[in-house]
Design a protein around this motif. Sequence first.
Motif, PDB file in Angstrom:
ATOM      1  N   LEU A   1      31.309   1.689 -41.553  1.00  0.00           N
ATOM      2  CA  LEU A   1      30.435   2.804 -41.922  1.00  0.00           C
ATOM      3  C   LEU A   1      28.973   2.463 -41.655  1.00  0.00           C
ATOM      4  N   PHE A   2      28.582   1.232 -41.967  1.00  0.00           N
ATOM      5  CA  PHE A   2      27.201   0.817 -41.720  1.00  0.00           C
ATOM      6  C   PHE A   2      26.875   0.831 -40.230  1.00  0.00           C
ATOM      7  N   VAL A   3      27.779   0.297 -39.419  1.00  0.00           N
ATOM      8  CA  VAL A   3      27.558   0.277 -37.962  1.00  0.00           C
ATOM      9  C   VAL A   3      27.473   1.699 -37.426  1.00  0.00           C
ATOM     10  N   LEU A   4      28.357   2.565 -37.893  1.00  0.00           N
ATOM     11  CA  LEU A   4      28.357   3.956 -37.447  1.00  0.00           C
ATOM     12  C   LEU A   4      27.043   4.646 -37.808  1.00  0.00           C
ATOM     13  N   LEU A   5      26.589   4.480 -39.039  1.00  0.00           N
ATOM     14  CA  LEU A   5      25.339   5.107 -39.474  1.00  0.00           C
ATOM     15  C   LEU A   5      24.147   4.541 -38.724  1.00  0.00           C
ATOM     16  N   LEU A   6      24.172   3.245 -38.454  1.00  0.00           N
ATOM     17  CA  LEU A   6      23.103   2.616 -37.687  1.00  0.00           C
ATOM     18  C   LEU A   6      23.000   3.220 -36.289  1.00  0.00           C
ATOM     19  N   ILE A   7      24.136   3.380 -35.630  1.00  0.00           N
ATOM     20  CA  ILE A   7      24.153   3.948 -34.280  1.00  0.00           C
ATOM     21  C   ILE A   7      23.678   5.401 -34.302  1.00  0.00           C
ATOM     22  N   VAL A   8      24.172   6.179 -35.268  1.00  0.00           N
ATOM     23  CA  VAL A   8      23.770   7.582 -35.378  1.00  0.00           C
ATOM     24  C   VAL A   8      22.271   7.692 -35.651  1.00  0.00           C
ATOM     25  N   ASP A   9      21.754   6.872 -36.555  1.00  0.00           N
ATOM     26  CA  ASP A   9      20.325   6.894 -36.869  1.00  0.00           C
ATOM     27  C   ASP A   9      19.480   6.558 -35.647  1.00  0.00           C
ATOM     28  N   LEU A  10      19.904   5.537 -34.925  1.00  0.00           N
ATOM     29  CA  LEU A  10      19.154   5.128 -33.739  1.00  0.00           C
ATOM     30  C   LEU A  10      19.175   6.214 -32.671  1.00  0.00           C
TER      31      LEU A  10
ATOM     32  N   TRP B   1      20.434   4.759 -46.001  1.00  0.00           N
ATOM     33  CA  TRP B   1      19.024   4.339 -46.064  1.00  0.00           C
ATOM     34  C   TRP B   1      18.827   3.008 -45.345  1.00  0.00           C
ATOM     35  N   LEU B   2      19.722   2.052 -45.596  1.00  0.00           N
ATOM     36  CA  LEU B   2      19.617   0.738 -44.968  1.00  0.00           C
ATOM     37  C   LEU B   2      19.820   0.825 -43.463  1.00  0.00           C
ATOM     38  N   GLY B   3      20.791   1.641 -43.033  1.00  0.00           N
ATOM     39  CA  GLY B   3      21.036   1.813 -41.602  1.00  0.00           C
ATOM     40  C   GLY B   3      19.839   2.412 -40.894  1.00  0.00           C
ATOM     41  N   PHE B   4      19.169   3.360 -41.554  1.00  0.00           N
ATOM     42  CA  PHE B   4      17.979   3.964 -40.956  1.00  0.00           C
ATOM     43  C   PHE B   4      16.852   2.941 -40.850  1.00  0.00           C
ATOM     44  N   LYS B   5      16.712   2.079 -41.860  1.00  0.00           N
ATOM     45  CA  LYS B   5      15.681   1.050 -41.821  1.00  0.00           C
ATOM     46  C   LYS B   5      15.918   0.074 -40.674  1.00  0.00           C
ATOM     47  N   VAL B   6      17.166  -0.341 -40.493  1.00  0.00           N
ATOM     48  CA  VAL B   6      17.492  -1.264 -39.397  1.00  0.00           C
ATOM     49  C   VAL B   6      17.297  -0.563 -38.055  1.00  0.00           C
ATOM     50  N   ALA B   7      17.689   0.711 -37.961  1.00  0.00           N
ATOM     51  CA  ALA B   7      17.487   1.470 -36.727  1.00  0.00           C
ATOM     52  C   ALA B   7      15.998   1.599 -36.415  1.00  0.00           C
ATOM     53  N   GLU B   8      15.171   1.759 -37.446  1.00  0.00           N
ATOM     54  CA  GLU B   8      13.726   1.839 -37.254  1.00  0.00           C
ATOM     55  C   GLU B   8      13.166   0.523 -36.723  1.00  0.00           C
ATOM     56  N   ILE B   9      13.674  -0.604 -37.255  1.00  0.00           N
ATOM     57  CA  ILE B   9      13.236  -1.924 -36.783  1.00  0.00           C
ATOM     58  C   ILE B   9      13.594  -2.111 -35.313  1.00  0.00           C
ATOM     59  N   ILE B  10      14.827  -1.742 -34.950  1.00  0.00           N
ATOM     60  CA  ILE B  10      15.261  -1.858 -33.550  1.00  0.00           C
ATOM     61  C   ILE B  10      14.417  -0.962 -32.658  1.00  0.00           C
ATOM     62  N   PHE B  11      14.136   0.257 -33.131  1.00  0.00           N
ATOM     63  CA  PHE B  11      13.329   1.201 -32.352  1.00  0.00           C
ATOM     64  C   PHE B  11      11.916   0.655 -32.128  1.00  0.00           C
ATOM     65  N   ASN B  12      11.329   0.041 -33.146  1.00  0.00           N
ATOM     66  CA  ASN B  12       9.958  -0.497 -33.029  1.00  0.00           C
ATOM     67  C   ASN B  12       9.880  -1.715 -32.120  1.00  0.00           C
ATOM     68  N   MET B  13      11.017  -2.337 -31.838  1.00  0.00           N
ATOM     69  CA  MET B  13      11.045  -3.481 -30.922  1.00  0.00           C
ATOM     70  C   MET B  13      10.990  -3.035 -29.466  1.00  0.00           C
ATOM     71  N   ILE B  14      11.223  -1.736 -29.239  1.00  0.00           N
ATOM     72  CA  ILE B  14      11.200  -1.192 -27.883  1.00  0.00           C
ATOM     73  C   ILE B  14       9.756  -0.951 -27.459  1.00  0.00           C
ATOM     74  N   ASP B  15       9.441  -1.257 -26.204  1.00  0.00           N
ATOM     75  CA  ASP B  15       8.089  -1.027 -25.676  1.00  0.00           C
ATOM     76  C   ASP B  15       7.909   0.472 -25.417  1.00  0.00           C
TER      77      ASP B  15
END
Length: 277
Positions: A34-43, A135-149
């Motif tokens: 569920l966490f992986v799924l939410l992370l992917i959807v959020d990203l 909430w946690l998945g969105f936070k991790v997705a935000e971190i991954i997104f901010n790593m992108i140039d």
Amino acid sequence: MLIFTNFDIKRYYNALKYDLILNGKKYVLFIAGLFVLLLIVDLIFIMDSYNEMGLYNGLIPEYKKQYNPNRYNKMFFITYMICALFAIGTAFPYLRNRKNASHYLMLPISVLEKFLIEFSIRIFGFSIIFIVLFWLGFKVAEIIFNMIDLSMPFEIRNFNLFHPFTYIAKSSDKVFVTLSLLSYATFLFAGASHFQKNAFFKTVLSLGLLSLLAYMFSLVLSYIFIPNEVSGFEVKILSRKLDSGMLNIQLYFYIIGVFSSLFLLPYAYFKLKEKEI
């Protein structure tokens, strides 16, 4: 066979702990998936919002330069309803075949305790875990997104854990949303208790048929009371504000949410009790 008819908190706790130990691996795998799924959807949704800025050819509106809170809220409720199908709609898994059902029904705990264990895990536990994971998945997705140039600045505001609920200004609207989710969850829970074989698919089918009947009923009412304002398969719902400031549609959902929960939860309990007799 010894049948317990009363509720004992110690017996309930021990049975709940036994269930968590016995099915611990399944629950952990479900939570991880569920966490992986939410992370992917959020990203995906964050990237989609960012890519929308490229459609304006440099003249980007200010509201497009940040992640829309409404999109965050809609994504929360949509994913909750989809994931609840699998978490709540598969409740009472031991009733799916006679051998497991007989062993489950012979457990030295009362029907009420069996019912509350499934309720605690499938509705209460799942809802709390989903809120945290989303909430946690969105936070991790935000971190991954901010790593992108990034070629364009894009702001993502700090959403709190209960933002989909605290973002709603009126208390009446919060009650409306909560009762709607509770009604949906109890319907899935009652379906899992009612059906024995292929319970998940039958519950989903029942939900679809109920939604279709509600649509057809609304369509017929639209043609009866306001025939000049509808055409084809369009449903027209008249929204009026009551003396209390509440919309009539909200009142309808209050009634449906309260009475469906009052009916469906006891129904699920008595269907479980019926199987034991």
